[in-house]
Every structure is written in C-alpha cells, then in structure tokens.
Scaffold this motif. Structure first.
Motif, mmCIF file in Angstrom:
data_model
loop_
_atom_site.group_PDB
_atom_site.id
_atom_site.type_symbol
_atom_site.label_atom_id
_atom_site.label_comp_id
_atom_site.label_asym_id
_atom_site.label_seq_id
_atom_site.Cartn_x
_atom_site.Cartn_y
_atom_site.Cartn_z
ATOM 1 N N VAL A 79 10.356 -4.436 9.378
ATOM 2 C CA VAL A 79 9.429 -3.854 8.176
ATOM 3 C C VAL A 79 9.013 -5.209 7.553
ATOM 4 C CG1 VAL A 79 9.261 -2.618 6.291
ATOM 5 C CG2 VAL A 79 10.796 -1.608 7.982
ATOM 6 N N GLY A 80 7.589 -5.337 7.514
ATOM 7 C CA GLY A 80 6.876 -6.154 6.793
ATOM 8 C C GLY A 80 5.339 -6.080 6.690
ATOM 9 N N ASP A 81 4.819 -6.985 6.231
ATOM 10 C CA ASP A 81 3.447 -6.872 6.003
ATOM 11 C C ASP A 81 2.713 -7.559 7.177
ATOM 12 O OD1 ASP A 81 3.431 -5.822 3.482
ATOM 13 O OD2 ASP A 81 3.972 -7.650 2.347
ATOM 14 N N ARG A 96 5.051 -10.513 8.131
ATOM 15 C CA ARG A 96 5.920 -11.225 6.963
ATOM 16 C C ARG A 96 6.716 -10.090 6.119
ATOM 17 N NH1 ARG A 96 2.908 -12.955 1.611
ATOM 18 N NH2 ARG A 96 3.196 -10.802 1.465
ATOM 19 N N GLY A 97 8.115 -10.639 6.233
ATOM 20 C CA GLY A 97 9.044 -9.656 5.407
ATOM 21 C C GLY A 97 9.653 -10.267 4.544
ATOM 22 N N PHE A 145 -8.732 -9.476 4.473
ATOM 23 C CA PHE A 145 -7.478 -10.227 4.407
ATOM 24 C C PHE A 145 -6.358 -9.742 3.930
ATOM 25 C CE2 PHE A 145 -10.765 -13.859 4.708
ATOM 26 C CZ PHE A 145 -10.278 -14.259 5.793
ATOM 27 N N ASP A 146 -6.776 -8.261 3.840
ATOM 28 C CA ASP A 146 -5.374 -7.423 3.251
ATOM 29 C C ASP A 146 -4.422 -7.418 4.249
ATOM 30 O OD1 ASP A 146 -6.775 -6.924 0.837
ATOM 31 O OD2 ASP A 146 -7.499 -4.719 1.534
ATOM 32 N N MET A 147 -3.201 -7.422 3.705
ATOM 33 C CA MET A 147 -1.830 -7.217 4.507
ATOM 34 C C MET A 147 -1.424 -5.599 4.519
ATOM 35 S SD MET A 147 0.401 -10.678 4.115
ATOM 36 C CE MET A 147 1.104 -10.952 5.520
ATOM 37 N N VAL A 148 -1.082 -5.040 5.701
ATOM 38 C CA VAL A 148 -0.564 -3.635 5.676
ATOM 39 C C VAL A 148 0.916 -3.482 6.097
ATOM 40 C CG1 VAL A 148 -0.944 -1.463 6.395
ATOM 41 C CG2 VAL A 148 -3.045 -2.948 6.189
ATOM 42 N N LYS A 149 1.656 -2.912 5.290
ATOM 43 C CA LYS A 149 3.171 -2.515 5.493
ATOM 44 C C LYS A 149 3.135 -1.898 6.541
ATOM 45 C CE LYS A 149 6.174 -2.875 2.171
ATOM 46 N NZ LYS A 149 6.742 -4.387 2.415
ATOM 47 N N VAL A 150 4.009 -2.383 7.615
ATOM 48 C CA VAL A 150 4.208 -1.613 8.917
ATOM 49 C C VAL A 150 5.900 -1.517 9.349
ATOM 50 C CG1 VAL A 150 2.133 -2.166 9.656
ATOM 51 C CG2 VAL A 150 3.782 -3.725 10.265
ATOM 52 N N LYS A 151 6.157 -0.690 10.049
ATOM 53 C CA LYS A 151 7.510 -0.930 10.673
ATOM 54 C C LYS A 151 7.408 -0.747 12.137
ATOM 55 C CE LYS A 151 11.712 2.083 10.336
ATOM 56 N NZ LYS A 151 12.161 3.288 9.818
ATOM 57 N N VAL A 152 7.969 -1.753 12.803
ATOM 58 C CA VAL A 152 7.709 -1.937 14.208
ATOM 59 C C VAL A 152 8.975 -2.268 14.963
ATOM 60 C CG1 VAL A 152 5.404 -2.565 14.026
ATOM 61 C CG2 VAL A 152 7.019 -4.264 14.057
ATOM 62 N N LEU A 200 6.438 1.890 14.932
ATOM 63 C CA LEU A 200 7.063 3.221 14.414
ATOM 64 C C LEU A 200 6.160 3.790 13.224
ATOM 65 C CD1 LEU A 200 10.708 1.636 14.371
ATOM 66 C CD2 LEU A 200 9.595 3.159 15.995
ATOM 67 N N ASP A 201 5.715 3.215 12.121
ATOM 68 C CA ASP A 201 5.042 3.675 11.106
ATOM 69 C C ASP A 201 4.376 2.705 10.496
ATOM 70 O OD1 ASP A 201 4.320 5.587 9.497
ATOM 71 O OD2 ASP A 201 6.063 5.630 8.340
ATOM 72 N N ILE A 202 3.061 2.998 9.812
ATOM 73 C CA ILE A 202 2.354 2.346 8.728
ATOM 74 C C ILE A 202 2.709 3.104 7.548
ATOM 75 C CG2 ILE A 202 0.160 1.806 7.876
ATOM 76 C CD1 ILE A 202 -0.927 2.458 10.727
ATOM 77 N N LEU A 203 3.486 1.802 6.703
ATOM 78 C CA LEU A 203 4.125 2.452 5.338
ATOM 79 C C LEU A 203 3.133 2.408 4.231
ATOM 80 C CD1 LEU A 203 7.537 0.388 6.179
ATOM 81 C CD2 LEU A 203 6.925 3.074 6.531
ATOM 82 N N GLU A 204 2.092 2.087 4.388
ATOM 83 C CA GLU A 204 1.002 2.163 3.414
ATOM 84 C C GLU A 204 0.820 3.678 2.663
ATOM 85 O OE1 GLU A 204 -0.340 -0.673 1.520
ATOM 86 O OE2 GLU A 204 0.967 -1.760 2.748
#
Length: 130
Positions: free
Chosen positions: A42-44, A55-56, A84-91, A114-118
């Motif tokens: 899970v990270g950006d 990046r976690g 340049f926005d970072m999006v939190k994801v779960k992979v 798995l998911d996009i956590l934004e």
C-alpha cells in the motif's frame, strides 16, 4: 439356537467396534493454508513520462514499466488533479533487485491491482446523473 445367538453376538461386536484406520480414511482431510508469496503493498503511486514510483511508509520502489503498470496509470488518472499528484493504491507486486545500475536498489513488478484508496472523487469531466 445358542450357536446362532453366539454367532449373531460375535457379528454385532465385530461390526460395532470402530476401526481407527477406517475412521482415518473416512475423515475429511484438513484444508491447507497456502501462503501467498507475492506481498501486498500500500503506497502512493506516480507515473510520469517513462518512470513510475511506489512510495509507502517505510519503502520507495521503482515500478517496472509493463502492461500492468500502464493499466494502473490509466486507472489513477481520474483521481489526479495535477500531473505530479500521487495516488494511494493497494497492489500485489513482486519485489526484485534493480538490474539497471541507476535509480532504486529494488523495483516492483505489479502483478495485481487490488484497490485505489483515494476518496472516490468524480472526475471533473464526468457528468453526474440524477
């Protein structure tokens, strides 16, 4: 008559005794838990030009550019307001040493998104039906 009764009793005793070997064969096998060898991260996530980064809290990995990285890039676009926005994801991703001498020591190969956590924002160009 006594012989018949004795034979019947003997038969009942033999049938009534439980055979442990037979019980083991009849018992259902226990389900084995398989441990997933591919870690969940899970990270950006950001992808710009020809480089991707995940990046976690306690890691930073380069992202191996392949079809799954391209799919993730397309899926996070609606959640970005700037390039340049970072999006939190779960992979689920395989961590490998970086064979190239530049950049990060380790890179990840994304295996499953798995998911996009934004927060599920509505993209600006998408109309809302009422």
């Amino acid at each position: 008559m006594k012989k018949l009764l004795s034979l019947l009793m003997l038969l009942l005793v033999l049938v009534g005794c439980e055979d442990e070997d037979r019980r083991d064969l009849v018992a259902e096998p226990e389900a084995e838990e398989t441990v997933d060898s591919i870690p969940t991260l899970v990270g950006d996530f950001i992808f710009v030009a020809d480089a991707g980064v995940l990046r976690g809290k306690d890691f930073v990995y380069g992202v191996k550019i392949d079809s799954m990285a391209q799919v993730l890039t397309e899926e996070v676009k609606p959640f970005k307001t700037e390039e340049f926005d970072m999006v939190k994801v779960k992979v689920k991703a395989k961590i490998e040493p970086n064979r190239r001498q530049e950049g990060w020591k380790e890179v990840v190969e994304i295996r499953e998104i798995l998911d996009i956590l934004e927060d599920k924002k509505t993209p600006e160009n998408q109309e809302i039906e009422e």
